[in-house]
Design an enzyme around this catalytic site. Structure first.
Site, PDB file in Angstrom:
ATOM      1  N   GLU A   1       0.834  -1.208   0.000  1.00  0.00           N
ATOM      2  CA  GLU A   1       0.000   0.000   0.000  1.00  0.00           C
ATOM      3  C   GLU A   1       0.868   1.257   0.000  1.00  0.00           C
ATOM      4  OE1 GLU A   1       0.063  -2.579   2.058  1.00  0.00           O
ATOM      5  OE2 GLU A   1      -1.804  -2.782   3.143  1.00  0.00           O
TER       6      GLU A   1
ATOM      7  N   CYS B   1       0.173   1.426   7.335  1.00  0.00           N
ATOM      8  CA  CYS B   1      -0.450   1.690   6.035  1.00  0.00           C
ATOM      9  C   CYS B   1      -1.820   2.332   6.206  1.00  0.00           C
ATOM     10  CB  CYS B   1      -0.557   0.385   5.243  1.00  0.00           C
ATOM     11  SG  CYS B   1       1.056  -0.235   4.701  1.00  0.00           S
TER      12      CYS B   1
HETATM   13  N1  LIG Z   1      -1.227  -5.160   4.268  1.00  0.00           N
HETATM   14  C1  LIG Z   1       0.037  -5.585   4.200  1.00  0.00           C
HETATM   15  C2  LIG Z   1       0.536  -6.504   5.150  1.00  0.00           C
HETATM   16  C3  LIG Z   1       1.813  -6.972   4.991  1.00  0.00           C
HETATM   17  N2  LIG Z   1       2.558  -6.513   3.952  1.00  0.00           N
HETATM   18  C4  LIG Z   1       3.880  -7.098   3.711  1.00  0.00           C
HETATM   19  C5  LIG Z   1       4.976  -6.773   4.671  1.00  0.00           C
HETATM   20  C6  LIG Z   1       5.811  -8.021   4.634  1.00  0.00           C
HETATM   21  O1  LIG Z   1       6.637  -8.021   3.477  1.00  0.00           O
HETATM   22  C7  LIG Z   1       4.773  -9.094   4.474  1.00  0.00           C
HETATM   23  C8  LIG Z   1       4.251  -9.619   5.781  1.00  0.00           C
HETATM   24  O2  LIG Z   1       5.129 -10.563   6.215  1.00  0.00           O
HETATM   25  P1  LIG Z   1       4.655 -11.787   7.164  1.00  0.00           P
HETATM   26  O3  LIG Z   1       4.622 -11.208   8.542  1.00  0.00           O
HETATM   27  O4  LIG Z   1       3.298 -12.236   6.682  1.00  0.00           O
HETATM   28  O5  LIG Z   1       5.745 -12.803   6.954  1.00  0.00           O
HETATM   29  O6  LIG Z   1       3.697  -8.503   3.767  1.00  0.00           O
HETATM   30  C9  LIG Z   1       2.063  -5.600   3.032  1.00  0.00           C
HETATM   31  O7  LIG Z   1       2.769  -5.192   2.085  1.00  0.00           O
HETATM   32  N3  LIG Z   1       0.805  -5.135   3.198  1.00  0.00           N
HETATM   33 ZN   LIG Z   2       1.385  -2.007   5.948  1.00  0.00          ZN
END
Ligand SMILES: Nc1ccn([C@H]2C[C@H](O)[C@@H](COP(=O)(O)O)O2)c(=O)n1
Ligand SMILES: [Zn+2]
Length: 163
Positions: free
Chosen positions: A79, A106
């Site tokens: 985002e 975000c």
């Molecule tokens: N709404 C979101 C939630 C998470 N992310 C990204 C940030 C990390 O690269 C990954 C989450 O990692 P996890 O804790 O699931 O291994 O996803 C995002 O971009 N937007």
């Molecule tokens: Zn985020």
């Protein structure tokens, strides 16, 4: 007689978010975001990844261990990238399609950018304080959150040609 099996606007924009997420190098969670204006025009797209101009090898993809040795301080969320990739365009009244519910950081940026609707698919972190804070802020800021229930389980894209 026009086709009747065309995909809906929501499936189109969430599909673009998912496709964008296929560019993510994150081994555990691939997220894509697509910002759309009130005329259904795509304003910007982003996915989760490390910093522009830096090698992906410069930073850790780990989830566990000492904070500075995990991806969390460094990875830019989908985002956030979509908002920044809009390069200052006015996002007032836009919608954002993102396959995973926004984190609290975000959520703040989505609210401050003027985006008024959040379409999401997955809420796998719904029990975390981060997501609870996101939902609290979205409610107070009157940003509508819509969980998409697509009519179809998946959309297939083929590069196969006729010749
Ligand atoms: N709404 C979101 C939630 C998470 N992310 C990204 C940030 C990390 O690269 C990954 C989450 O990692 P996890 O804790 O699931 O291994 O996803 C995002 O971009 N937007
Ligand atoms: Zn985020």
């Amino acid at each position: 007689m026009k086709r009747t099996d065309y995909i809906s606007w929501d499936e189109y924009f969430m599909g673009i978010s998912l496709l964008s997420g296929m560019r993510s190098k994150d081994p555990s969670t691939q997220v894509g975001a697509c910002i759309v204006d009130m005329d259904n025009r795509i304003v910007s797209i982003g996915y989760n990844g490390f910093l522009n101009g830096c090698s992906d090898e410069d930073f850790p993809w780990e989830r566990e261990g000492d904070f500075l040795n995990t991806k969390y301080p460094y990875v830019v969320h989908a985002e956030q990238n979509a908002i920044l990739n809009a390069r200052g365009k006015n996002l007032e009244g836009c919608s954002i399609y993102v396959n995973l519910f926004p984190c609290h950081d975000c959520a703040r940026n989505i609210i401050q950018s003027g985006i008024k609707k959040v379409y999401y698919l997955d809420d796998k972190y719904k029990d975390t304080d981060s997501t609870k804070a996101s939902k609290f802020m979205f409610e107070k800021a009157k940003v509508e959150c819509i969980r998409l229930k697509p009519r179809t389980e998946k959309i297939e894209i083929s590069f196969k040609t006729q010749d």
